[in-house]
Design a protein around this motif. Sequence first.
Motif, PDB file in Angstrom:
ATOM      1  N   PRO A  51       0.819  -1.217   0.000  1.00  0.00           N
ATOM      2  CA  PRO A  51       0.000   0.000   0.000  1.00  0.00           C
ATOM      3  C   PRO A  51       0.856   1.271   0.000  1.00  0.00           C
ATOM      4  O   PRO A  51       0.331   2.373  -0.100  1.00  0.00           O
ATOM      5  N   GLU A  52       2.167   1.135   0.156  1.00  0.00           N
ATOM      6  CA  GLU A  52       3.106   2.259   0.048  1.00  0.00           C
ATOM      7  C   GLU A  52       4.438   1.665  -0.402  1.00  0.00           C
ATOM      8  O   GLU A  52       4.732   0.498  -0.117  1.00  0.00           O
ATOM      9  N   THR A  53       5.253   2.461  -1.094  1.00  0.00           N
ATOM     10  CA  THR A  53       6.542   1.929  -1.555  1.00  0.00           C
ATOM     11  C   THR A  53       7.590   1.959  -0.431  1.00  0.00           C
ATOM     12  O   THR A  53       8.609   1.293  -0.500  1.00  0.00           O
ATOM     13  N   PHE A 105      -1.011  -0.031  -3.994  1.00  0.00           N
ATOM     14  CA  PHE A 105      -2.402  -0.480  -4.156  1.00  0.00           C
ATOM     15  C   PHE A 105      -3.160  -0.298  -2.844  1.00  0.00           C
ATOM     16  O   PHE A 105      -2.648  -0.648  -1.791  1.00  0.00           O
ATOM     17  N   ARG A 106      -4.358   0.256  -2.953  1.00  0.00           N
ATOM     18  CA  ARG A 106      -5.208   0.377  -1.759  1.00  0.00           C
ATOM     19  C   ARG A 106      -6.641   0.112  -2.171  1.00  0.00           C
ATOM     20  O   ARG A 106      -7.094   0.653  -3.198  1.00  0.00           O
ATOM     21  N   ASN A 107      -7.323  -0.676  -1.379  1.00  0.00           N
ATOM     22  CA  ASN A 107      -8.716  -0.989  -1.696  1.00  0.00           C
ATOM     23  C   ASN A 107      -9.594   0.172  -1.223  1.00  0.00           C
ATOM     24  O   ASN A 107     -10.291   0.074  -0.214  1.00  0.00           O
ATOM     25  N   GLU A 108      -9.524   1.274  -1.953  1.00  0.00           N
ATOM     26  CA  GLU A 108     -10.229   2.512  -1.575  1.00  0.00           C
ATOM     27  C   GLU A 108     -11.718   2.344  -1.846  1.00  0.00           C
ATOM     28  O   GLU A 108     -12.109   1.843  -2.899  1.00  0.00           O
ATOM     29  N   ILE A 109     -12.518   2.800  -0.893  1.00  0.00           N
ATOM     30  CA  ILE A 109     -13.964   2.696  -1.086  1.00  0.00           C
ATOM     31  C   ILE A 109     -14.491   3.907  -1.861  1.00  0.00           C
ATOM     32  O   ILE A 109     -15.318   3.792  -2.750  1.00  0.00           O
ATOM     33  N   LYS A 160      -6.872  19.680  -1.666  1.00  0.00           N
ATOM     34  CA  LYS A 160      -6.657  18.275  -1.288  1.00  0.00           C
ATOM     35  C   LYS A 160      -5.163  17.954  -1.314  1.00  0.00           C
ATOM     36  O   LYS A 160      -4.387  18.601  -2.020  1.00  0.00           O
ATOM     37  N   GLU A 161      -4.836  16.864  -0.602  1.00  0.00           N
ATOM     38  CA  GLU A 161      -3.430  16.449  -0.480  1.00  0.00           C
ATOM     39  C   GLU A 161      -2.823  16.009  -1.810  1.00  0.00           C
ATOM     40  O   GLU A 161      -3.437  15.308  -2.598  1.00  0.00           O
ATOM     41  N   LEU A 162      -1.580  16.459  -1.995  1.00  0.00           N
ATOM     42  CA  LEU A 162      -0.816  16.055  -3.164  1.00  0.00           C
ATOM     43  C   LEU A 162       0.404  15.252  -2.727  1.00  0.00           C
ATOM     44  O   LEU A 162       0.831  14.321  -3.397  1.00  0.00           O
ATOM     45  N   GLU A 163       0.964  15.653  -1.592  1.00  0.00           N
ATOM     46  CA  GLU A 163       2.153  14.977  -1.055  1.00  0.00           C
ATOM     47  C   GLU A 163       2.127  15.064   0.455  1.00  0.00           C
ATOM     48  O   GLU A 163       1.669  16.053   1.015  1.00  0.00           O
ATOM     49  N   MET A 221       5.996   8.442  -5.549  1.00  0.00           N
ATOM     50  CA  MET A 221       7.423   8.808  -5.641  1.00  0.00           C
ATOM     51  C   MET A 221       7.814   9.136  -4.198  1.00  0.00           C
ATOM     52  O   MET A 221       7.405  10.178  -3.678  1.00  0.00           O
ATOM     53  N   GLU A 222       8.539   8.213  -3.584  1.00  0.00           N
ATOM     54  CA  GLU A 222       8.826   8.396  -2.159  1.00  0.00           C
ATOM     55  C   GLU A 222      10.329   8.466  -1.912  1.00  0.00           C
ATOM     56  O   GLU A 222      11.112   7.757  -2.549  1.00  0.00           O
ATOM     57  N   MET A 223      10.688   9.313  -0.956  1.00  0.00           N
ATOM     58  CA  MET A 223      12.086   9.408  -0.559  1.00  0.00           C
ATOM     59  C   MET A 223      12.144   9.329   0.961  1.00  0.00           C
ATOM     60  O   MET A 223      11.406  10.026   1.660  1.00  0.00           O
ATOM     61  N   ILE A 267      12.837  11.035   7.848  1.00  0.00           N
ATOM     62  CA  ILE A 267      11.935  12.063   7.321  1.00  0.00           C
ATOM     63  C   ILE A 267      11.525  11.571   5.936  1.00  0.00           C
ATOM     64  O   ILE A 267      12.382  11.294   5.090  1.00  0.00           O
ATOM     65  N   GLU A 268      10.239  11.437   5.736  1.00  0.00           N
ATOM     66  CA  GLU A 268       9.730  10.886   4.476  1.00  0.00           C
ATOM     67  C   GLU A 268       9.036  11.959   3.642  1.00  0.00           C
ATOM     68  O   GLU A 268       8.259  12.750   4.172  1.00  0.00           O
ATOM     69  N   THR A 269       9.353  11.970   2.346  1.00  0.00           N
ATOM     70  CA  THR A 269       8.562  12.806   1.429  1.00  0.00           C
ATOM     71  C   THR A 269       7.833  11.842   0.499  1.00  0.00           C
ATOM     72  O   THR A 269       8.454  11.046  -0.184  1.00  0.00           O
ATOM     73  N   SER A 270       6.502  11.884   0.532  1.00  0.00           N
ATOM     74  CA  SER A 270       5.713  10.875  -0.178  1.00  0.00           C
ATOM     75  C   SER A 270       4.731  11.549  -1.141  1.00  0.00           C
ATOM     76  O   SER A 270       3.714  12.101  -0.735  1.00  0.00           O
ATOM     77  N   ALA A 271       5.087  11.496  -2.423  1.00  0.00           N
ATOM     78  CA  ALA A 271       4.262  12.168  -3.432  1.00  0.00           C
ATOM     79  C   ALA A 271       3.517  11.139  -4.264  1.00  0.00           C
ATOM     80  O   ALA A 271       4.017  10.045  -4.512  1.00  0.00           O
ATOM     81  N   ARG A 322      -8.043   9.633  -6.672  1.00  0.00           N
ATOM     82  CA  ARG A 322      -7.909   8.514  -5.730  1.00  0.00           C
ATOM     83  C   ARG A 322      -8.299   7.233  -6.443  1.00  0.00           C
ATOM     84  O   ARG A 322      -9.456   7.046  -6.810  1.00  0.00           O
ATOM     85  N   THR A 323      -7.346   6.353  -6.649  1.00  0.00           N
ATOM     86  CA  THR A 323      -7.599   5.111  -7.367  1.00  0.00           C
ATOM     87  C   THR A 323      -7.070   3.949  -6.528  1.00  0.00           C
ATOM     88  O   THR A 323      -6.305   4.149  -5.582  1.00  0.00           O
ATOM     89  N   CYS A 324      -7.473   2.746  -6.890  1.00  0.00           N
ATOM     90  CA  CYS A 324      -7.013   1.581  -6.124  1.00  0.00           C
ATOM     91  C   CYS A 324      -5.577   1.209  -6.512  1.00  0.00           C
ATOM     92  O   CYS A 324      -4.835   0.661  -5.706  1.00  0.00           O
TER      93      CYS A 324
HETATM   94  N1  GAP Z   1       4.403   6.300   2.708  1.00  0.00           N
HETATM   95  C1  GAP Z   1       3.520   7.276   3.183  1.00  0.00           C
HETATM   96  C2  GAP Z   1       2.271   7.322   2.443  1.00  0.00           C
HETATM   97  O1  GAP Z   1       1.965   6.452   1.647  1.00  0.00           O
HETATM   98  P1  GAP Z   1       0.082   8.745   2.135  1.00  0.00           P
HETATM   99  O2  GAP Z   1      -0.221  10.143   2.601  1.00  0.00           O
HETATM  100  O3  GAP Z   1      -0.870   7.671   2.486  1.00  0.00           O
HETATM  101  O4  GAP Z   1       1.534   8.443   2.704  1.00  0.00           O
HETATM  102  C3  GAP Z   1       1.227   9.599  -0.020  1.00  0.00           C
HETATM  103  O5  GAP Z   1       0.274   8.759   0.559  1.00  0.00           O
HETATM  104  C4  GAP Z   1       0.724  10.133  -1.344  1.00  0.00           C
HETATM  105  O6  GAP Z   1       0.333   9.064  -2.209  1.00  0.00           O
HETATM  106  C5  GAP Z   1      -0.530  11.010  -1.249  1.00  0.00           C
HETATM  107  O7  GAP Z   1      -0.191  12.344  -0.934  1.00  0.00           O
HETATM  108  C6  GAP Z   1      -1.115  10.882  -2.640  1.00  0.00           C
HETATM  109  O8  GAP Z   1      -0.470  11.788  -3.528  1.00  0.00           O
HETATM  110  C7  GAP Z   1      -0.738   9.471  -3.031  1.00  0.00           C
HETATM  111  N2  GAP Z   1      -1.894   8.567  -2.829  1.00  0.00           N
HETATM  112  C8  GAP Z   1      -2.257   7.937  -1.689  1.00  0.00           C
HETATM  113  N3  GAP Z   1      -3.351   7.190  -1.889  1.00  0.00           N
HETATM  114  C9  GAP Z   1      -3.681   7.334  -3.196  1.00  0.00           C
HETATM  115  C10 GAP Z   1      -4.727   6.807  -4.020  1.00  0.00           C
HETATM  116  N4  GAP Z   1      -5.615   5.950  -3.561  1.00  0.00           N
HETATM  117  N5  GAP Z   1      -4.770   7.190  -5.324  1.00  0.00           N
HETATM  118  C11 GAP Z   1      -3.845   8.041  -5.821  1.00  0.00           C
HETATM  119  N6  GAP Z   1      -2.843   8.565  -5.095  1.00  0.00           N
HETATM  120  C12 GAP Z   1      -2.760   8.224  -3.793  1.00  0.00           C
END
Ligand code: GAP
Length: 461
Positions: A157-159, A189-193, A273-276, A208-210, A313-317, A201-203
């Motif tokens: 669900p996260e890299t 991948f996330r099973n987003e409702i 809305k959140e971008l990163e 791009m994570e650092m 410190i994580e940057t997660s885009a 927001r997609t599944c």
């Molecule tokens: N590793 C930390 C992490 O994953 P997050 O805030 O859950 O943090 C980071 O996700 C970024 O990933 C979000 O700011 C968004 O840009 C993207 N993201 C998360 N869920 C997403 C989804 N279902 N569809 C598209 N982008 C998504």
Amino acid sequence: MAEKSEVRAETVTMDTLVSLTKRRGFIFPSSEIYGGLASAWDYGPMGVELKKRIQEFWWREMTQLNDNIVGLDAAIMMHPRVWEASGHVENFTDPLIDCKNCKHRFRADQIPEENIKAHTCPDCGANQLTEARKFNLMFTTHMGPVEDEGGLIYLRPETAQGIYVNFKNVLQTGRVKIPFGIAQVGKAFRNEITTKNFIFRTCEFEQMEMQFFIHPSEDVKWFEHWKEKRLQYYIDLGIRPEKLRFHQHGPDELAHYAKLAFDIQYEFPFGWKELEGIHNRTDYDLKRHTEYSGKDLSYLDEQSHERYIPYIIETSAGLTRTVLVVLADAYDEEMVEGEKRVVLRFHPRIAPTTVGVFPLVKKDGLSEIARKLSDELCEEFRTFYDESGAIGRRYRRQDEVGTPFCVTVDYQTKDDQTVTIRSRDSMEQIRVQMAEIAPTIRKAIKDYKRVPGGASGGTQG
Ligand code: GAP
């Protein structure tokens, strides 16, 4: 005569973006010939170029411009214990409420309080809502021939976790010392409702994570550093600064691993809305992986001889989310001589095509000159050759896919080896020697500034 710009529209709707990006080959509904799959999208010829450019720009920013950040590409499928250690099995949940009558499922935070209290479904009105239940967002599948618990694995669900489990490998081979970072781009991948708003927001999506590993005493300094750097990245990508802002997470918003978190938000057509996300993950992840794997993930400072578990410190885009931001931000309409001109004002460094090359007409040897020119320019720039239709139509097509420069070969070219270069933003044309095309475009990319209201400096000066 130069075309005249009269009026421009301020905002773009999601419907406009969905239709333009389909029409121009950026983004298609997935499996469309079978009726599509909710929330899944495919990137067409223009979309895949745009996505790659954004990814390249991020990768350059991270690994090329910082000599203490290295790259990684870890597998999507990981040992299931990773997700127990990371806390995702236990905590990566949304509270969900079902309607027993119409079978619709809602996130608890998206239903009005009064509906929850009365158990009334906001969709069908029946008093048949269930209590909220925790629903894990991780997709599961099975590895191996038998579909039993032993073969159960998760789609990441996260890299980020691929980076943490490789911390020691990179430390031993990457010639890095704290402070240092590991960067990675990949699918998650996330099973987003709630999946609406196009690719927001997609599944299945890309991140791009650092992850930046530091001494625990320096977390405030490095958090501030990355917060500012990441905002600047989006401005350098060509996003209008007034459409970007920070949002600090309150205690109820913080992820299970975070001590401090700021989002970079963008003002989408449907709101801010959140971008990163920028997170201080402390030593949570490395400590948990030490505990669950039994392997020592501490760091020894060779100078001070101090041994400690680094903070992160994580940057997660979101890469796919950034594609949406770039499209929404670039979209512009204006009236030009009584006709609507649609233009995507991408920063030239991320435009899917950098240069359109056209012969004014197909005859009298102009095609041959233009074709040869296109073959030369494509060594350095992403180039598109087009000889069909009226020249005005060809310019408009390139405006709609955001091509910043169009080079036209005309009759004068045969006499003096000059061509015109038209700027997408200002629609102005300049005449240059063919040998000067590449240096002129190179300089225009370097100096590019998006001027409020749309028009830019173009190719001059
Ligand atoms: N590793 C930390 C992490 O994953 P997050 O805030 O859950 O943090 C980071 O996700 C970024 O990933 C979000 O700011 C968004 O840009 C993207 N993201 C998360 N869920 C997403 C989804 N279902 N569809 C598209 N982008 C998504």
